[in-house]
Design a protein around this motif. Structure first.
Motif, PDB file in Angstrom:
ATOM      1  N   CYS A   1      61.056  31.133  11.023  1.00  0.00           N
ATOM      2  CA  CYS A   1      62.183  31.612  11.808  1.00  0.00           C
ATOM      3  C   CYS A   1      61.660  32.502  12.936  1.00  0.00           C
ATOM      4  CB  CYS A   1      63.125  32.400  10.893  1.00  0.00           C
ATOM      5  SG  CYS A   1      64.537  33.126  11.707  1.00  0.00           S
ATOM      6  N   PRO A   2      62.319  32.536  14.108  1.00  0.00           N
ATOM      7  CA  PRO A   2      61.869  33.412  15.199  1.00  0.00           C
ATOM      8  C   PRO A   2      61.785  34.885  14.815  1.00  0.00           C
ATOM      9  CG  PRO A   2      63.441  31.810  16.038  1.00  0.00           C
ATOM     10  CD  PRO A   2      63.427  31.652  14.547  1.00  0.00           C
ATOM     11  N   SER A   3      62.492  35.298  13.780  1.00  0.00           N
ATOM     12  CA  SER A   3      62.467  36.696  13.364  1.00  0.00           C
ATOM     13  C   SER A   3      61.178  37.064  12.631  1.00  0.00           C
ATOM     14  CB  SER A   3      63.654  36.994  12.447  1.00  0.00           C
ATOM     15  OG  SER A   3      63.549  36.260  11.240  1.00  0.00           O
ATOM     16  N   GLY A   4      60.397  36.057  12.230  1.00  0.00           N
ATOM     17  CA  GLY A   4      59.183  36.317  11.471  1.00  0.00           C
ATOM     18  C   GLY A   4      59.321  36.029   9.990  1.00  0.00           C
TER      19      GLY A   4
ATOM     20  N   VAL B   1      50.912  29.534   7.174  1.00  0.00           N
ATOM     21  CA  VAL B   1      52.296  29.864   7.524  1.00  0.00           C
ATOM     22  C   VAL B   1      52.545  31.372   7.475  1.00  0.00           C
ATOM     23  CG1 VAL B   1      53.232  27.620   6.827  1.00  0.00           C
ATOM     24  CG2 VAL B   1      53.121  29.457   5.159  1.00  0.00           C
ATOM     25  N   ASN B   2      51.818  32.076   6.629  1.00  0.00           N
ATOM     26  CA  ASN B   2      51.951  33.537   6.638  1.00  0.00           C
ATOM     27  C   ASN B   2      51.382  34.138   7.923  1.00  0.00           C
ATOM     28  OD1 ASN B   2      53.308  34.090   4.187  1.00  0.00           O
ATOM     29  ND2 ASN B   2      51.416  33.790   3.027  1.00  0.00           N
ATOM     30  N   ASP B   3      50.264  33.591   8.392  1.00  0.00           N
ATOM     31  CA  ASP B   3      49.725  34.032   9.681  1.00  0.00           C
ATOM     32  C   ASP B   3      50.674  33.661  10.815  1.00  0.00           C
ATOM     33  OD1 ASP B   3      47.519  35.043   8.410  1.00  0.00           O
ATOM     34  OD2 ASP B   3      46.203  33.337   8.895  1.00  0.00           O
TER      35      ASP B   3
ATOM     36  N   HIS C   1      54.985  35.297  14.805  1.00  0.00           N
ATOM     37  CA  HIS C   1      56.393  35.397  15.199  1.00  0.00           C
ATOM     38  C   HIS C   1      56.831  36.864  15.236  1.00  0.00           C
ATOM     39  CE1 HIS C   1      58.123  31.403  15.583  1.00  0.00           C
ATOM     40  NE2 HIS C   1      57.443  30.994  14.535  1.00  0.00           N
ATOM     41  N   GLN C   2      56.468  37.611  14.191  1.00  0.00           N
ATOM     42  CA  GLN C   2      56.962  38.980  14.061  1.00  0.00           C
ATOM     43  C   GLN C   2      56.445  39.892  15.166  1.00  0.00           C
ATOM     44  OE1 GLN C   2      55.419  42.046  13.132  1.00  0.00           O
ATOM     45  NE2 GLN C   2      57.389  43.121  13.041  1.00  0.00           N
ATOM     46  N   ARG C   3      55.201  39.674  15.581  1.00  0.00           N
ATOM     47  CA  ARG C   3      54.628  40.548  16.610  1.00  0.00           C
ATOM     48  C   ARG C   3      55.428  40.497  17.914  1.00  0.00           C
ATOM     49  NH1 ARG C   3      49.594  39.003  14.307  1.00  0.00           N
ATOM     50  NH2 ARG C   3      49.354  37.280  15.784  1.00  0.00           N
ATOM     51  N   THR C   4      56.024  39.342  18.213  1.00  0.00           N
ATOM     52  CA  THR C   4      56.798  39.233  19.453  1.00  0.00           C
ATOM     53  C   THR C   4      58.122  39.984  19.377  1.00  0.00           C
ATOM     54  OG1 THR C   4      57.930  37.193  18.781  1.00  0.00           O
ATOM     55  CG2 THR C   4      55.793  36.955  19.882  1.00  0.00           C
ATOM     56  N   THR C   5      58.554  40.378  18.177  1.00  0.00           N
ATOM     57  CA  THR C   5      59.814  41.115  18.038  1.00  0.00           C
ATOM     58  C   THR C   5      59.603  42.622  18.097  1.00  0.00           C
ATOM     59  OG1 THR C   5      59.741  41.328  15.610  1.00  0.00           O
ATOM     60  CG2 THR C   5      60.625  39.272  16.516  1.00  0.00           C
ATOM     61  N   GLN C   6      58.346  43.052  18.235  1.00  0.00           N
ATOM     62  CA  GLN C   6      58.047  44.481  18.134  1.00  0.00           C
ATOM     63  C   GLN C   6      57.406  45.040  19.402  1.00  0.00           C
ATOM     64  OE1 GLN C   6      55.977  45.254  14.484  1.00  0.00           O
ATOM     65  NE2 GLN C   6      56.689  47.351  14.322  1.00  0.00           N
TER      66      GLN C   6
END
Length: 259
Positions: free
Chosen positions: A148-151, A109-111, A116-121
């Motif tokens: 969450c979508p935010s990462g 889940v951490n991976d 998720h986070q990479r898509t916000t950056q």
């Protein structure tokens, strides 16, 4: 200043310090049908409401098996969830092939949160429009995670996401202290009671629109729906728990892409 000046790209900050495209992705999770998860000392359980696009279509699958020890419940865009589920299955298979053991759920889940986070950056991709509830059992015991979508990722005693999930969350908050001592069937009944409050309008929780999965000590991830779920619904009816979604917040708009 208008919001649409700053929401054309996921990498653009608004003057208030917000990424509006990420917030829009989080809204898609709230539009999906409800999904809840909870755990005891020996088991983790996911419960979900399945939605059909029309009376002529089948209900969309809401709970996906990832590995023998792990599964997910989804709220949001089904296509995004399938993409993430495929990636998670590959990660579990690769780890089992290399090390001969099941992938620890916390590492997975951490991976997933990093994914998720990479898509916000980066501007070339949009955020995933889906929230996941992950239920697992590994050498450290049962676990429930919310992504969450935010990462962001959270480990929880219990959680609820999706449309009208506030009623289910209220039930979980009221009873979560009793969950650790529950056996398998009691935990499933708690999941169904929390799910009942999320049913829209005058509808009822049935074997067609309900779905439950359980994983635990000496038990692989097992999906319970259809005829297998009916005995639990009959027990719920006898206990007076299936109120058909009365006194629930108003139904939010449905979308054929969402679950």
């Amino acid at each position: 200043m208008f919001r649409n000046m700053y929401d054309t790209d996921v990498t653009v900050w608004s003057p208030e310090g917000r990424l509006l495209q990420v917030e829009y992705a989080m809204e898609s999770v709230k539009q999906g049908s409800a999904c809840i998860a909870l755990r005891s000392d020996t088991h983790s359980v996911i419960g979900a409401l399945k939605r059909s696009v029309s009376e002529l279509s089948s209900h969309q699958q809401k709970i996906l098996e990832i590995d023998d020890h792990l599964g997910i419940g989804i709220a949001g865009l089904t296509a995004d969830a399938r993409t993430l589920a495929k990636w998670m299955r590959n990660e579990c298979l690769n780890h089992k092939y290399v090390y001969g053991t099941a992938l620890p759920s916390g590492r997975l889940v951490n991976d997933l949160a990093d994914r998720h986070q990479r898509t916000t950056q980066t501007y070339v991709r949009r955020p995933y429009g889906v929230g996941l509830l992950v239920a697992s059992f590994d050498k450290n015991g049962p676990h429930v995670y919310q992504t969450c979508p935010s990462g962001n990722v959270f480990e929880c005693y219990a959680s609820a996401i999706g449309a009208r999930s506030q009623s289910g969350r209220t039930y979980l908050e009221k009873h979560y202290e009793s969950f650790p001592g529950c056996d398998r069937d009691e935990l499933i009944m708690h999941a169904l009671k929390a799910l009942v409050g999320c049913v829209s309008g005058d509808g009822e929780l049935t074997a067609e629109n309900g779905s439950v999965a359980v994983v635990g000590k000496n038990e692989k991830f097992t999906l319970i729906e259809g005829e297998a779920l009916q005995p639990y619904l009959d027990r719920l009816e006898l206990e007076g728990g299936n109120n058909g979604g009365e006194n629930v917040e108003e139904e939010q708009g449905d979308d054929a892409m969402e679950t």
